[in-house]
Motif scaffolding. Structure first.
Motif, PDB file in Angstrom:
ATOM      1  N   ALA A 135       2.813 -80.103   3.534  1.00  0.00           N
ATOM      2  CA  ALA A 135       2.994 -78.670   3.796  1.00  0.00           C
ATOM      3  C   ALA A 135       1.725 -78.145   4.439  1.00  0.00           C
ATOM      4  O   ALA A 135       0.628 -78.600   4.140  1.00  0.00           O
ATOM      5  N   THR A 136       1.873 -77.214   5.349  1.00  0.00           N
ATOM      6  CA  THR A 136       0.720 -76.588   5.983  1.00  0.00           C
ATOM      7  C   THR A 136       1.138 -75.237   6.524  1.00  0.00           C
ATOM      8  O   THR A 136       2.299 -75.011   6.845  1.00  0.00           O
ATOM      9  N   THR A 137       0.173 -74.327   6.593  1.00  0.00           N
ATOM     10  CA  THR A 137       0.442 -73.015   7.157  1.00  0.00           C
ATOM     11  C   THR A 137      -0.134 -72.905   8.566  1.00  0.00           C
ATOM     12  O   THR A 137      -0.006 -71.868   9.207  1.00  0.00           O
ATOM     13  N   ASP A 138      -0.775 -73.973   9.036  1.00  0.00           N
ATOM     14  CA  ASP A 138      -1.419 -73.937  10.345  1.00  0.00           C
ATOM     15  C   ASP A 138      -1.118 -75.216  11.118  1.00  0.00           C
ATOM     16  O   ASP A 138      -1.986 -76.063  11.329  1.00  0.00           O
ATOM     17  N   TRP A 139       0.137 -75.348  11.540  1.00  0.00           N
ATOM     18  CA  TRP A 139       0.527 -76.526  12.311  1.00  0.00           C
ATOM     19  C   TRP A 139      -0.172 -76.560  13.664  1.00  0.00           C
ATOM     20  O   TRP A 139      -0.420 -77.633  14.213  1.00  0.00           O
ATOM     21  N   ARG A 154      12.894 -82.128   5.715  1.00  0.00           N
ATOM     22  CA  ARG A 154      12.424 -81.527   6.958  1.00  0.00           C
ATOM     23  C   ARG A 154      12.736 -82.453   8.139  1.00  0.00           C
ATOM     24  O   ARG A 154      12.834 -83.665   7.986  1.00  0.00           O
ATOM     25  N   TRP A 207       1.935 -79.225  19.168  1.00  0.00           N
ATOM     26  CA  TRP A 207       2.336 -77.918  18.661  1.00  0.00           C
ATOM     27  C   TRP A 207       3.390 -77.314  19.587  1.00  0.00           C
ATOM     28  O   TRP A 207       3.200 -77.226  20.801  1.00  0.00           O
TER      29      TRP A 207
END
Length: 220
Positions: A41-45, A90, A126
């Motif tokens: 999990a990450t909030t900054d892909w 996912r 990204w």
């Protein structure tokens, strides 16, 4: 007013130049680092752009699509993108390599349509800020022909949580059957220095024009 505008535009391009140089440096540094496991999990892909990662999951070969248009060896084709279903559900779009037009979905070889468990190493890109560029054709999910990463449309079409990144499989990871493996490189356009010089040059020309105009008026 015109002089101030030209100087402002030149200064803005200088700022953009520094931003682009920093982006290129960070991207090249990311490519040079050893691969790490894909974060759970990450909030900054976006910060993982151009990072090599390792990942495992089920490759959904029957849900592949053709992305973009690209020439290879004098032939026209596109990148085969296949969703990888991770253990937590996912979906990670995997750019497996290039295929000629006649082998693109829905007519890809049967071996590329298989569902199977794989472990991959590739480069994350990204896609969260992707936008349809001018003159880029519309996507056609019904024929599995896509020209740009439309995240919301991918979520609807794949009916699952699609990550805002793609994984570019390089070398041996993409060498399957008719696929032509791709090489990932940092290739950002960097025209900001040229633009800055142009705007500043126009400002200098304008100053010279004002000076000559003033001298001419003084003589008269």
């Amino acid at each position: 007013m015109a002089l101030g505008l030209l100087v402002s535009l030149g200064t803005w391009q200088v700022a953009r130049l520094h931003w682009k140089l920093d982006l290129i440096a960070r991207s090249e540094q990311g490519l040079a680092l050893p691969p790490v496991p894909l974060p759970a999990a990450t909030t900054d892909w976006a910060a993982l752009d151009f990072r090599r990662v390792t990942v495992a999951g089920e490759l959904l070969g029957d849900r592949s699509l053709a992305m973009g248009t690209r020439g290879e060896g004098g032939r026209v084709g596109a990148i085969l993108v296949t969703p990888l279903k991770l253990a937590d559900g996912r979906l990670l779009p995997v750019e497996r390599g290039w295929l000629p037009a006649e082998l693109l979905p829905p007519g890809e070889p049967p071996t590329l349509r298989e569902r199977r468990h794989v472990e991959l190493t590739g480069v994350l890109r990204w896609r969260g800020d992707a936008r349809q560029a001018p003159f880029t054709p519309d996507n056609h999910p019904e024929t599995r022909r896509w020209y740009w990463y439309d995240g919301e449309a991918l979520v609807r079409w794949l009916d699952g949580p699609v990550l805002p990144v793609s994984l570019a499989a390089e070398g041996a990871a993409g060498a399957e059957g008719d696929l032509v493996p791709q090489t990932v490189a940092v290739a950002y356009r960097n025209d900001h220095l040229g633009y800055a010089i142009t705007w500043y040059s126009l400002a200098v020309v304008l100053v010279i024009f004002y000076v000559l105009l003033g001298l001419k008026r003084g003589e008269s």
